[in-house]
Design a protein around this motif. Structure first.
Motif, PDB file in Angstrom:
ATOM      1  N   GLN A  28      39.403  41.294  42.191  1.00  0.00           N
ATOM      2  CA  GLN A  28      38.363  42.206  41.723  1.00  0.00           C
ATOM      3  C   GLN A  28      37.045  41.469  41.501  1.00  0.00           C
ATOM      4  O   GLN A  28      35.965  41.983  41.823  1.00  0.00           O
ATOM      5  CB  GLN A  28      38.824  42.896  40.444  1.00  0.00           C
ATOM      6  N   ALA A  29      37.130  40.250  40.963  1.00  0.00           N
ATOM      7  CA  ALA A  29      35.921  39.447  40.759  1.00  0.00           C
ATOM      8  C   ALA A  29      35.263  39.100  42.097  1.00  0.00           C
ATOM      9  O   ALA A  29      34.031  39.127  42.221  1.00  0.00           O
ATOM     10  CB  ALA A  29      36.259  38.171  39.991  1.00  0.00           C
ATOM     11  N   VAL A  51      45.641  36.406  36.387  1.00  0.00           N
ATOM     12  CA  VAL A  51      46.219  37.497  37.172  1.00  0.00           C
ATOM     13  C   VAL A  51      45.514  37.552  38.524  1.00  0.00           C
ATOM     14  O   VAL A  51      44.277  37.590  38.600  1.00  0.00           O
ATOM     15  CB  VAL A  51      46.067  38.840  36.419  1.00  0.00           C
ATOM     16  N   TYR A  54      41.400  32.768  36.135  1.00  0.00           N
ATOM     17  CA  TYR A  54      42.001  34.097  36.248  1.00  0.00           C
ATOM     18  C   TYR A  54      43.512  33.920  36.256  1.00  0.00           C
ATOM     19  O   TYR A  54      44.066  33.347  37.183  1.00  0.00           O
ATOM     20  CB  TYR A  54      41.559  34.808  37.531  1.00  0.00           C
ATOM     21  N   HIS A  74      42.732  45.745  46.337  1.00  0.00           N
ATOM     22  CA  HIS A  74      41.605  45.346  45.498  1.00  0.00           C
ATOM     23  C   HIS A  74      40.343  44.971  46.273  1.00  0.00           C
ATOM     24  O   HIS A  74      39.254  45.005  45.694  1.00  0.00           O
ATOM     25  CB  HIS A  74      42.031  44.202  44.581  1.00  0.00           C
ATOM     26  N   LYS A 118      47.626  38.662  29.198  1.00  0.00           N
ATOM     27  CA  LYS A 118      47.602  39.088  30.591  1.00  0.00           C
ATOM     28  C   LYS A 118      48.862  38.671  31.349  1.00  0.00           C
ATOM     29  O   LYS A 118      49.260  39.335  32.310  1.00  0.00           O
ATOM     30  CB  LYS A 118      46.353  38.529  31.274  1.00  0.00           C
ATOM     31  N   GLU A 122      42.903  40.304  39.160  1.00  0.00           N
ATOM     32  CA  GLU A 122      41.592  40.128  38.536  1.00  0.00           C
ATOM     33  C   GLU A 122      40.707  39.206  39.354  1.00  0.00           C
ATOM     34  O   GLU A 122      39.492  39.416  39.439  1.00  0.00           O
ATOM     35  CB  GLU A 122      41.753  39.587  37.120  1.00  0.00           C
ATOM     36  N   THR A 177      33.483  42.228  43.396  1.00  0.00           N
ATOM     37  CA  THR A 177      32.248  42.469  42.645  1.00  0.00           C
ATOM     38  C   THR A 177      31.145  41.532  43.118  1.00  0.00           C
ATOM     39  O   THR A 177      29.995  41.953  43.347  1.00  0.00           O
ATOM     40  CB  THR A 177      32.494  42.277  41.140  1.00  0.00           C
TER      41      THR A 177
END
Length: 356
Positions: A140-141, A134, A132, A190, A112, A137, A144
């Protein structure tokens, strides 16, 4: 009827947010929230150079989602600029780990760190293990998790734009105005603006953000549910660089750590509540949001010293950061930071003194 009353009482005990607006809360969150435990081989090497340095890095955090599940509502993320990708793919510490007795150590199996874009870890080459790697990411987590808990109380996220050199490590790329604006853009991309509390909203019809803050224009808690508030936790020089892209914080994602009296002032970082308790209280009463710390460098956890946490609470700082919402598993300690009833959120004791 009895069951309804019990459910109501349970809700009040879990969420005693008798405050009405965002700044009338007080929450506990984590510092360097993405950080995994360092390899013991690296810590052993660092101790041979400096015990204090090694001790100060000997902490870890649960994954971001678990922290949020526990009730923490403040996180801190560290970004490294890496627009081409690949700058941090081979940390020097890996060789140290293998020579120190762990020849099968693996890292970044999915490569990554080769992806272009902002990276997320603590110290290049040394403290590089992260839940993480990145930044995108991690965002995004967070989205979510937020979508799965749409009524959650607002989450404060501090961001450090890291470009300081560390001897004998790869030199980070500088955070220029464009690079700083790229953090802003990734957050928008994001999470989406609908998930954000931004300076323009607090400024409202006032002449500046600070005027909005001083006139109590923070959003109501109900309006802030399901949202995130981002703060650029940086030096004034770096903040001024960011402001060249976002004059007056117009259309900005970030609140910034500027001292009162600046038109962009609204959210202050004042890390020492022992020296600054009265000062923080004065700012809180005026309408500013403050972040402070209950512990740092593992010192309070090692000595079981809660005095700084007590000052952090009584200061009224809305955000209190800790490395110890759970006791350390890396050294012997029972030090743990929470409010009464093992909670991490309550009404602000300075603005709501009868609701401590």
């Amino acid at each position: 009827m009895k069951n309804i009353l019990l459910l109501t009482l349970s809700f009040v005990l879990c969420f005693p947010m008798l405050a009405q607006t965002l700044n009338q809360t007080q929450i506990i969150g984590s510092h360097n929230s993405y950080k995994s435990a360092m390899a013991p081989e690296i810590l052993t090497y660092l101790r041979s150079l400096s015990t204090n340095t090694a001790n100060g890095l000997e902490y870890e955090h649960a994954p971001l989602e678990k922290q949020l599940d526990m009730g923490l509502r403040n996180l801190e993320l560290d970004d490294f600029h890496d627009p081409q990708g690949g700058r941090y793919t081979q940390p020097k510490g890996i060789e140290m780990i293998k020579k120190g007795g762990n020849p099968n150590f693996t890292f970044d199996k999915e490569n990554k760190l080769a992806i272009p874009g902002l990276k997320l870890f603590h110290v290049q080459d040394i403290d590089f293990q992260s839940h993480y790697l990145v930044f995108a990411e991690a965002l995004q987590a967070l989205k979510t998790w937020s979508n799965a808990h749409p009524d959650h109380h607002p989450i404060f996220i501090l961001v450090n734009a890291k470009d300081a050199p560390v001897p004998n490590t790869v030199r980070p790329l500088p955070f220029t105005a464009t690079a700083l604006d790229s953090i802003d853009l990734e957050i928008r991309t994001h999470l989406g603006l609908e998930k954000l509390i931004i300076p323009d909203q607090v400024k409202g019809s006032f002449a500046s953000l600070e005027q909005g803050v001083l006139n109590g224009n923070w959003p109501a808690l109900d309006q802030a549910r399901g949202k995130f508030l981002f703060v650029l936790d940086e030096s004034e020089e770096k903040i001024r660089t960011y402001l060249t892209k976002k004059p007056g914080l117009a259309n900005a994602v970030f609140f910034v750590n500027l001292k009162e009296g600046n038109p962009e002032a609204g959210f202050r970082i004042i890390n020492d509540p022992v020296k600054n308790e009265t000062y923080i209280q004065e700012l809180v009463r005026k309408g500013y949001m403050i972040r402070t710390r209950s512990d740092s460098g593992t010192e309070e956890a090692r000595t079981e010293d809660y005095s700084q946490f007590e000052k952090a609470k009584s200061s009224g700082a809305q955000v209190i950061s800790t490395d110890y919402y759970l006791p350390s598993q890396l050294f012997k300690s029972t030090y743990k930071v929470s409010f009464e009833g093992n909670r991490y959120e309550r009404a602000n004791p300075v603005l709501n003194p009868s609701k401590k």
